[in-house]
Design a protein around this motif. Structure first.
Motif, PDB file in Angstrom:
ATOM      1  N   ASN A 150       0.733  -1.243  -0.099  1.00  0.00           N
ATOM      2  CA  ASN A 150      -0.023  -0.093  -0.027  1.00  0.00           C
ATOM      3  C   ASN A 150       0.814   1.313  -0.095  1.00  0.00           C
ATOM      4  OD1 ASN A 150       0.953  -0.623   2.579  1.00  0.00           O
ATOM      5  ND2 ASN A 150      -0.491   0.742   3.421  1.00  0.00           N
ATOM      6  N   ARG A 151       2.469   1.152   0.159  1.00  0.00           N
ATOM      7  CA  ARG A 151       3.162   2.347   0.086  1.00  0.00           C
ATOM      8  C   ARG A 151       4.153   2.181  -1.108  1.00  0.00           C
ATOM      9  NH1 ARG A 151       4.114   5.549   4.270  1.00  0.00           N
ATOM     10  NH2 ARG A 151       6.106   5.713   3.885  1.00  0.00           N
ATOM     11  N   ALA A 154       5.189   5.312  -2.222  1.00  0.00           N
ATOM     12  CA  ALA A 154       5.556   6.297  -1.145  1.00  0.00           C
ATOM     13  C   ALA A 154       7.119   6.981  -1.605  1.00  0.00           C
ATOM     14  CB  ALA A 154       5.727   5.799   0.167  1.00  0.00           C
ATOM     15  N   GLU A 392      10.461   6.779  12.732  1.00  0.00           N
ATOM     16  CA  GLU A 392      10.199   5.863  11.704  1.00  0.00           C
ATOM     17  C   GLU A 392      11.492   5.111  11.463  1.00  0.00           C
ATOM     18  OE1 GLU A 392       9.109   7.976   8.106  1.00  0.00           O
ATOM     19  OE2 GLU A 392       8.482   9.656   9.352  1.00  0.00           O
ATOM     20  N   ARG A 398      12.634  -0.567   6.697  1.00  0.00           N
ATOM     21  CA  ARG A 398      11.255  -0.525   6.685  1.00  0.00           C
ATOM     22  C   ARG A 398      10.641  -2.278   6.342  1.00  0.00           C
ATOM     23  NH1 ARG A 398       9.811   4.150   2.308  1.00  0.00           N
ATOM     24  NH2 ARG A 398       9.942   5.951   3.593  1.00  0.00           N
ATOM     25  N   GLU A 719      -8.770  17.861   8.245  1.00  0.00           N
ATOM     26  CA  GLU A 719      -7.373  17.355   8.376  1.00  0.00           C
ATOM     27  C   GLU A 719      -6.805  17.470   9.566  1.00  0.00           C
ATOM     28  OE1 GLU A 719      -6.285  15.320   6.130  1.00  0.00           O
ATOM     29  OE2 GLU A 719      -6.824  15.753   4.177  1.00  0.00           O
ATOM     30  N   ALA A 722      -1.445  14.926  11.567  1.00  0.00           N
ATOM     31  CA  ALA A 722      -1.181  13.376  11.755  1.00  0.00           C
ATOM     32  C   ALA A 722      -1.601  13.073  10.191  1.00  0.00           C
ATOM     33  CB  ALA A 722      -1.798  12.806  12.533  1.00  0.00           C
ATOM     34  N   SER A 723      -2.790  13.166   9.760  1.00  0.00           N
ATOM     35  CA  SER A 723      -3.257  12.742   8.505  1.00  0.00           C
ATOM     36  C   SER A 723      -2.448  13.403   7.277  1.00  0.00           C
ATOM     37  CB  SER A 723      -4.682  13.062   8.435  1.00  0.00           C
ATOM     38  OG  SER A 723      -5.015  14.618   8.182  1.00  0.00           O
ATOM     39  N   LYS A 725       0.609  14.249   7.603  1.00  0.00           N
ATOM     40  CA  LYS A 725       2.015  13.471   7.702  1.00  0.00           C
ATOM     41  C   LYS A 725       1.984  12.282   6.913  1.00  0.00           C
ATOM     42  CE  LYS A 725       5.565  12.042  10.762  1.00  0.00           C
ATOM     43  NZ  LYS A 725       5.935  11.847  12.246  1.00  0.00           N
ATOM     44  N   GLU A 726       0.657  11.404   7.214  1.00  0.00           N
ATOM     45  CA  GLU A 726       0.537  10.407   6.628  1.00  0.00           C
ATOM     46  C   GLU A 726       0.450  10.173   4.956  1.00  0.00           C
ATOM     47  OE1 GLU A 726      -0.024   6.196   6.512  1.00  0.00           O
ATOM     48  OE2 GLU A 726       0.628   7.303   8.112  1.00  0.00           O
ATOM     49  N   LYS A 727       0.006  11.168   4.496  1.00  0.00           N
ATOM     50  CA  LYS A 727      -0.038  11.472   3.004  1.00  0.00           C
ATOM     51  C   LYS A 727       1.001  11.942   2.593  1.00  0.00           C
ATOM     52  CE  LYS A 727      -4.958  12.431   3.536  1.00  0.00           C
ATOM     53  NZ  LYS A 727      -6.093  13.484   3.404  1.00  0.00           N
TER      54      LYS A 727
END
Length: 735
Positions: A150-151, A154, A392, A398, A719, A722-723, A725-727
């Motif tokens: 799903n990343r 990224a 992270e 990862r 927004e 945090a949301s 940052k996730e994007k």
């Protein structure tokens, strides 16, 4: 195991895979070139029309073939002499030789069989199989590296070779898999390992004694568009009862030349149709644009080979610098390392040396390669894990925590974790904590509580080594000496001074770049390739611990620039701000790809205070395409420390800076940058709703205050920091 199946086939078959990829890329140009070079038939042209025109020009016509590109070739026999030519569908006249284009036959033979016949075909098939293995294993490794499927898209992090390898792999893997599968199918078809399913129409005899009908009066010819034609064979005058044979996309038919009636018809079998599709996909014949795309993807293979080899050599370098590294199968103690910049490996080597001196068989390797089955005799695991950003994982690690949490059977040997980070960050050693939580989820036994090392503290490491030694029954009291990084000399060419009036002396320092060869630039060595937001590490005199400063320029600017505030008693800042033009310092580059504007045209909100404006100024300087960028900058006084004030005015005039909003804490209208954001809340919320990325750089207290203000503002459009940052739309570089 997955990395093994990706690395070694790639290294061992590198030359073969490169040859297939480069020749395949070259061959991908021919179908499009052929389509552009030949005249195309009218949309309403029928087979009857085309055959009539050709037969008129060449009464002894024997066969007409039409390629997927629209290229029509005719063969005839006139006056005892055979002839062949490319035909203009509009007139039936000759327009060129049917011989292959220059270099096509050579490249085809080299690509398909390495100029070696059947043995070469088999070797090429092996190369296609290895490319398929590399592509599939590479896809799984990319997914693992990015933290899950799903990343997949990224942003990649890490050294240049690693990032380039990942980016190109994401672009090319689909095409390489398709090319490999279709190539293997075609080879299997050549060796009759796959039934082609081809059947010829039954050769029923035509009615004797009838004169041939005009081609235009044969119904099937008149009804069939020329665009569907593959081949038309004419009856031989020497064979009584011979018939026409018409082959189209839909099948093959035999036709009585005297009555025009169809004598027999067959449709392609399943395997014949599949083989036709495979040939089209692999060669690009009939799908020229797709062929060019696949050829472009194939051109990524040489770069993937180079970057893959570079990463392998880097891994070998890490391993070669660890003396007496026991084989995984024989190791009693296993040290696993997760490092972003490489400094954690230095601590691992110190631990490895101490344990080896105590008589233990020790293996040290990357955490990314962790697999319990590799260490059947392990009695203990020591995991040294750095934290990247806000808790992270380092780039290479990862997805490892998730793999550990999913272990069905945890290792029998217990583990200990030592985290490395910066205590000023809220997520101090956050990734190490994530690993501990994952191991507990899997039921893996802990040997001792998690240890922490703050800012590469040798004292913290020594204390942990004592505790670790006590836990395993081996006296340890390790002293870690930081390894001096390889540095380059940089010469100061200019300086701009600010802030003396408000007791915050700050200097913008500009250094000349070292000279590099083209090879160094291509390899991205040293300061030959860097972006604004990357870091320069400086070793001050009298210290072995580097200090890092964000770069306010990129290599394209032709200079290296940083902002430095002089701190009372600051060793490095004092030495830097004492420099005069012509003086030199020693520094090294550390990339920071996580702090970059995202690609595209979406707006960017830049927020900084004090020297935090450095990388933000670099982004504005590089904004030559005039992407909307809004800068919110906080300082003490507009008269004394408005860093880059004149530059901002010029950037606004040129369109590189859309809007500048300032806040000064020692002016009459006292305010901070978070106050400026709240005062501009409606405009900021609109930008966030429009997809803007937010980039924050400066002190930690400022960043926390900005985050609180943005929480209120972003909530207006559903927004949060945090949301975002996730994007990837909210990034910080704070200190």
């Amino acid at each position: 195991m997955l990395r093994f199946f990706h690395r070694w086939p790639g290294l061992l078959a590198l030359v073969l895979v490169l040859l297939l990829a480069v020749t395949g890329a070259a061959l991908s140009l021919y179908p499009m070139a052929e389509r552009l070079a030949v005249p195309q038939a009218e949309s309403n042209l029928s087979v009857a029309d085309l055959a009539t025109r050709v037969a008129t020009a060449h009464p002894g016509i024997e066969q007409i073939r039409r390629a997927p590109s629209g290229r029509v070739v005719a063969w005839w026999f006139e006056g005892g002499t055979p002839g062949a030519a490319v035909i203009d569908p509009a007139t039936g006249a000759e327009i060129g030789s049917p011989d292959p284009a220059f270099g096509l036959r050579f490249l085809t033979d080299l690509h398909r069989k390495l100029m070696l016949g059947d043995g070469g075909r088999i070797t090429a098939a092996v190369g296609a199989g290895l490319m398929l293995l590399l592509s599939v294993s590479g896809a799984f490794l990319v997914a693992r590296r990015m933290g899950g499927w799903n990343r997949w898209f990224a942003r990649a992090r890490g050294p240049l070779a690693s990032r380039l390898h990942t980016e190109l792999a994401r672009f090319a893997i689909g095409g390489l898999v398709l090319s490999s599968v279709t190539g293997l199918w075609m080879t299997a078809s050549v060796f009759s390992l796959i039934p082609d399913g081809a059947t010829d129409p039954a050769p029923e005899s035509a009615l004797p004694g009838l004169a041939p009908l005009p081609l235009a009066e044969i119904p099937l010819f008149a009804e069939t568009p020329a665009s569907a034609l593959k081949e038309l064979s004419f009856p031989s005058s020497d064979l009584p009862g011979d018939s026409f044979k018409l082959t189209t996309d839909g099948g093959a038919a035999r036709i009585d030349p005297g009555t025009g009636q169809m004598l027999s018809f067959t449709t392609p079998g399943f395997f014949e149709r599949v083989t036709e599709v495979m040939v089209m996909l692999h060669t690009g014949q009939g799908a020229e644009t797709l062929g060019l795309i696949l050829g472009l993807m194939a051109l990524a293979v040489p770069v993937l080979g180079w970057t893959g080899f570079t990463q392998w050599r880097s891994a070998q370098t890490y391993g070669s610098r660890i003396k007496a590294n026991a084989a995984p199968m024989k190791a009693q103690t296993v040290i696993l390392v997760a490092s972003e910049g490489g400094s954690t490996w230095g601590f691992a080597r110190t631990l490895h040396k101490g344990l080896t001196a105590a008589g233990l068989a020790v293996h040290t390797g990357a955490l990314s390669r962790f697999d319990p089955a590799r260490f059947p005799h392990a009695e203990r695991f020591a995991i040294l894990a750095a934290t990247y950003g806000e808790g992270e994982a380092p780039t290479a690690a990862r997805g490892v925590a998730e793999r550990i949490a999913r272990l069905k059977t945890p290792p029998k040997a217990p583990f200990a974790v030592l985290g490395f980070g910066d205590r000023s960050f809220p997520a101090f050693c956050g990734y190490a904590e994530t690993l501990v939580a994952a191991a507990r989820t899997a039921g893996w036994a802990e040997m001792m509580p998690m240890g922490r090392v703050d800012r590469q503290s040798a004292q913290d490491f020594t204390r942990w080594s004592r505790d670790f030694g006590a836990a395993i029954g081996v006296p340890l009291d390790l002293t870690h000496l930081p390894e001096r990084p390889s540095t380059e000399a940089l010469t100061l060419v200019s300086r701009r001074d600010y802030g003396a009036e408000v007791q915050a002396p700050t200097t913008i320092l500009r250094f000349a770049l070292p000279s590099y060869t083209l090879l160094h630039r291509l390899a991205g060595k040293g300061f030959s390739c860097f972006e604004a937001g990357d870091l320069i590490g400086i070793l001050p005199r009298g210290s072995e611990v580097p200090r890092f400063y964000s770069l306010a320029s990129s290599a394209r600017d032709g200079f290296l620039e940083i902002c430095v505030r002089r701190h009372p008693g600051g060793l490095c800042s004092g030495q830097l701000t004492d420099l005069a033009p012509g003086d030199r310092i020693e520094g090294f580059l550390r990339r920071n790809p996580g702090f970059r504007p995202q690609p595209g045209r979406k707006p960017v909100i830049l927020i900084g205070a004090g020297t935090g404006i450095g990388p933000l100024a670099g982004f504005l300087r590089a904004n030559r395409r005039h992407r909307p960028m809004h800068l919110y900058f906080g300082a003490r006084s507009p008269q004394s420390d408005l860093l880059y004030g004149e530059d901002c005015a010029l950037w606004q005039q040129s369109g590189q800076l859309t809007r500048l909003t300032t806040a000064f804490s020692r002016s009459e209208a006292r305010s901070y940058v978070q106050d400026a954001l709240r005062a501009d809340a409606e405009a900021v919320a609109k930008l966030i709703k429009g997809g803007a990325q937010i980039m924050v750089c400066g002190g930690r207290e400022m960043a926390e205050a900005v985050r609180d203000a943005l929480s209120e503002i972003a909530a207006r459009v559903g927004e949060s920091p945090a949301s975002l940052k996730e994007k990837g739309r909210y990034v910080e570089d704070v200190y």
